[in-house]
Design a protein around this motif. Structure first.
Motif, PDB file in Angstrom:
ATOM      1  N   MET A   1       0.721  -1.114  -0.116  1.00 17.85           N
ATOM      2  CA  MET A   1      -0.053  -0.031   0.051  1.00 17.85           C
ATOM      3  C   MET A   1       0.816   1.115   0.256  1.00 17.85           C
ATOM      4  SD  MET A   1      -3.196   0.912  -0.162  1.00 17.85           S
ATOM      5  CE  MET A   1      -4.119   2.206  -0.277  1.00 17.85           C
ATOM      6  N   LYS A   2       1.795   1.342   0.682  1.00 18.70           N
ATOM      7  CA  LYS A   2       2.892   2.265   0.729  1.00 18.70           C
ATOM      8  C   LYS A   2       3.307   2.756  -0.677  1.00 18.70           C
ATOM      9  CE  LYS A   2       4.422   2.044   5.480  1.00 18.70           C
ATOM     10  NZ  LYS A   2       5.510   1.776   6.563  1.00 18.70           N
ATOM     11  N   GLN A   3       3.801   1.561  -1.167  1.00 18.85           N
ATOM     12  CA  GLN A   3       4.455   1.794  -2.469  1.00 18.85           C
ATOM     13  C   GLN A   3       3.556   2.247  -3.679  1.00 18.85           C
ATOM     14  OE1 GLN A   3       5.738  -2.395  -2.858  1.00 18.85           O
ATOM     15  NE2 GLN A   3       7.835  -1.732  -2.197  1.00 18.85           N
ATOM     16  N   ALA A   4       2.316   1.925  -3.606  1.00 14.93           N
ATOM     17  CA  ALA A   4       1.161   2.357  -4.409  1.00 14.93           C
ATOM     18  C   ALA A   4       0.665   3.784  -4.111  1.00 14.93           C
ATOM     19  CB  ALA A   4      -0.088   1.333  -4.366  1.00 14.93           C
ATOM     20  N   THR A   5       0.659   4.248  -2.790  1.00 15.73           N
ATOM     21  CA  THR A   5       0.490   5.547  -2.610  1.00 15.73           C
ATOM     22  C   THR A   5       1.595   6.385  -3.071  1.00 15.73           C
ATOM     23  OG1 THR A   5      -0.632   4.790  -0.398  1.00 15.73           O
ATOM     24  CG2 THR A   5       0.197   6.965  -0.646  1.00 15.73           C
ATOM     25  N   ALA A   6       2.866   5.929  -2.858  1.00 14.64           N
ATOM     26  CA  ALA A   6       3.978   6.789  -3.359  1.00 14.64           C
ATOM     27  C   ALA A   6       3.794   6.783  -5.086  1.00 14.64           C
ATOM     28  CB  ALA A   6       5.520   6.117  -3.008  1.00 14.64           C
ATOM     29  N   GLU A   7       3.711   5.843  -5.595  1.00 14.81           N
ATOM     30  CA  GLU A   7       3.737   6.100  -7.149  1.00 14.81           C
ATOM     31  C   GLU A   7       2.613   6.797  -7.358  1.00 14.81           C
ATOM     32  OE1 GLU A   7       5.558   4.445  -9.597  1.00 14.81           O
ATOM     33  OE2 GLU A   7       6.836   4.264  -7.725  1.00 14.81           O
ATOM     34  N   PHE A   8       1.334   6.749  -6.931  1.00 15.01           N
ATOM     35  CA  PHE A   8       0.276   7.740  -6.995  1.00 15.01           C
ATOM     36  C   PHE A   8       0.686   9.000  -7.036  1.00 15.01           C
ATOM     37  CE2 PHE A   8      -3.160  10.135  -5.686  1.00 15.01           C
ATOM     38  CZ  PHE A   8      -4.295   9.943  -6.533  1.00 15.01           C
ATOM     39  N   ILE A   9       0.985   9.554  -5.691  1.00 16.18           N
ATOM     40  CA  ILE A   9       1.269  10.967  -5.641  1.00 16.18           C
ATOM     41  C   ILE A   9       2.583  11.291  -6.651  1.00 16.18           C
ATOM     42  CG2 ILE A   9       2.561  12.417  -4.096  1.00 16.18           C
ATOM     43  CD1 ILE A   9       1.397  10.640  -1.672  1.00 16.18           C
ATOM     44  N   GLY A  44      12.438  15.891  -7.986  1.00 16.17           N
ATOM     45  CA  GLY A  44      11.942  15.906  -6.804  1.00 16.17           C
ATOM     46  C   GLY A  44      11.224  14.746  -6.338  1.00 16.17           C
ATOM     47  N   MET A  45      10.346  13.993  -6.817  1.00 15.00           N
ATOM     48  CA  MET A  45       9.797  12.881  -6.484  1.00 15.00           C
ATOM     49  C   MET A  45      10.951  11.798  -6.392  1.00 15.00           C
ATOM     50  SD  MET A  45       6.736  13.085  -5.881  1.00 15.00           S
ATOM     51  CE  MET A  45       7.132  14.692  -5.248  1.00 15.00           C
ATOM     52  N   ALA A  46      11.979  11.597  -7.181  1.00 18.72           N
ATOM     53  CA  ALA A  46      13.029  10.614  -6.635  1.00 18.72           C
ATOM     54  C   ALA A  46      13.471  10.718  -5.359  1.00 18.72           C
ATOM     55  CB  ALA A  46      14.076  10.700  -7.883  1.00 18.72           C
ATOM     56  N   TYR A  47      13.872  11.714  -4.783  1.00 18.84           N
ATOM     57  CA  TYR A  47      14.331  11.861  -3.641  1.00 18.84           C
ATOM     58  C   TYR A  47      12.969  11.890  -2.586  1.00 18.84           C
ATOM     59  CZ  TYR A  47      18.783  12.786  -5.688  1.00 18.84           C
ATOM     60  OH  TYR A  47      19.697  12.632  -6.491  1.00 18.84           O
ATOM     61  N   GLY A  48      11.838  12.249  -3.018  1.00 24.40           N
ATOM     62  CA  GLY A  48      10.730  12.141  -2.190  1.00 24.40           C
ATOM     63  C   GLY A  48      10.220  10.747  -1.742  1.00 24.40           C
ATOM     64  N   ILE A  49      10.010  10.085  -2.823  1.00 24.18           N
ATOM     65  CA  ILE A  49       9.454   8.766  -2.549  1.00 24.18           C
ATOM     66  C   ILE A  49      10.311   7.656  -3.210  1.00 24.18           C
ATOM     67  CG2 ILE A  49       7.148   9.984  -3.282  1.00 24.18           C
ATOM     68  CD1 ILE A  49       7.241   8.615  -5.934  1.00 24.18           C
ATOM     69  N   GLY A  50      11.513   7.826  -3.539  1.00 22.06           N
ATOM     70  CA  GLY A  50      12.365   7.034  -4.128  1.00 22.06           C
ATOM     71  C   GLY A  50      12.860   5.834  -3.081  1.00 22.06           C
ATOM     72  N   GLY A  51      12.834   6.118  -1.769  1.00 24.44           N
ATOM     73  CA  GLY A  51      13.103   5.265  -0.912  1.00 24.44           C
ATOM     74  C   GLY A  51      11.728   4.309  -0.387  1.00 24.44           C
ATOM     75  N   VAL A  52      10.579   4.812  -0.810  1.00 30.76           N
ATOM     76  CA  VAL A  52       9.570   3.903  -0.547  1.00 30.76           C
ATOM     77  C   VAL A  52       9.190   2.866  -1.948  1.00 30.76           C
ATOM     78  CG1 VAL A  52       7.068   4.045  -0.227  1.00 30.76           C
ATOM     79  CG2 VAL A  52       8.259   5.723   0.653  1.00 30.76           C
ATOM     80  N   SER A  53       9.023   3.323  -3.183  1.00 29.67           N
ATOM     81  CA  SER A  53       8.727   2.684  -4.063  1.00 29.67           C
ATOM     82  C   SER A  53       9.643   2.621  -5.359  1.00 29.67           C
ATOM     83  CB  SER A  53       7.489   3.222  -4.861  1.00 29.67           C
ATOM     84  OG  SER A  53       7.711   4.179  -5.476  1.00 29.67           O
TER      85      SER A  53
END
Length: 227
Positions: A1-9, A44-53
């Motif tokens: 769910m965390k990964q899907a949320t990150a990809e959505f955002i 920006g997203m690479a550093y914001g959500i990269g660690g999640v998804s």
């Protein structure tokens, strides 16, 4: 769910700011500004959500990662569904904002940053030229992504390398197709633009996926493994 949320955002952000730069600020910032908007949104997203998804925010990248053995196939469906949903919401937000412009906003006339080719679309390149560009550009884009995030690569700067690659792809390709290299990015705006954008959407699904598969196979064979 965390990964899907990150990809959505992440995908929502890419579409909102990348396509938003074209729709809202294109006349002021030009092709170069639009190119950097896409690249900087990705950085920006690479550093914001990269660690999640891993910050794929692109079905082609997800498919390439699966083919390369970097992502379990069981996760691909949730990643892609989240990316398409995010792109759709990003395009919807952009549409709502653009519709608030004084004097009105006609999406049929002004567009929503949708991709395309042929008569009446930017440089009026042919379908063959559009297909070749999207295929080759996605292949090279996914090569950079898989290489920059692979074993032995300097991971701290991977986001910058990937984002700048997206910038140069846009600098070359905006006049050809508006640049997709990302089926979700194409789907969201096309859904609201309708017409030719929907009719031509197939190319921006097929060509990027084929390019990503080719890049994934290249890494799967070990030909580009770091020594």
């Amino acid at each position: 769910m965390k990964q899907a949320t990150a990809e959505f955002i992440g995908t929502m952000t890419l579409v909102l700011f990348g396509c938003g730069a074209a729709v809202i600020a294109g006349a002021d910032i030009g092709l170069t500004g639009i190119s950097f908007a896409f690249g900087l949104a990705l950085i920006g997203m690479a550093y914001g959500i990269g660690g999640v998804s891993g910050c794929h925010i692109n079905p082609a990248v997800t498919i390439g990662a699966v083919v390369a053995g970097r992502l379990p196939a069981s996760k691909a469906g949730s990643y892609i569904a989240a990316q398409v949903a995010g792109a759709t919401v990003g395009a919807a937000i952009l549409y709502l904002i653009a519709s608030g412009k004084g004097g009105g906003f006609d999406v049929a006339t002004s567009g929503l940053g949708q991709n395309g080719w042929g008569t009446g679309y930017l440089g009026e390149y042919t379908m063959v030229a559009a297909f070749i560009f999207e295929l080759v550009a996605t292949f090279l884009f996914v090569v950079v992504i898989l290489g920059a995030t692979g074993a032995g690569a300097p991971s701290a700067v991977a986001g910058i390398a990937i984002g700048l690659t997206l910038v140069v792809i846009h600098l070359v390709g905006i006049n050809v197709t508006g640049v997709s290299v990302n089926p979700a990015r194409s789907f969201g705006p096309a859904l609201f633009a309708g017409g030719h954008a929907i009719g031509q959407l197939w190319l921006f699904i097929v060509a990027p996926i084929l390019g990503a598969i080719a890049a994934g196979i290249l890494f799967k064979t070990g030909l580009l493994d770091a020594e």
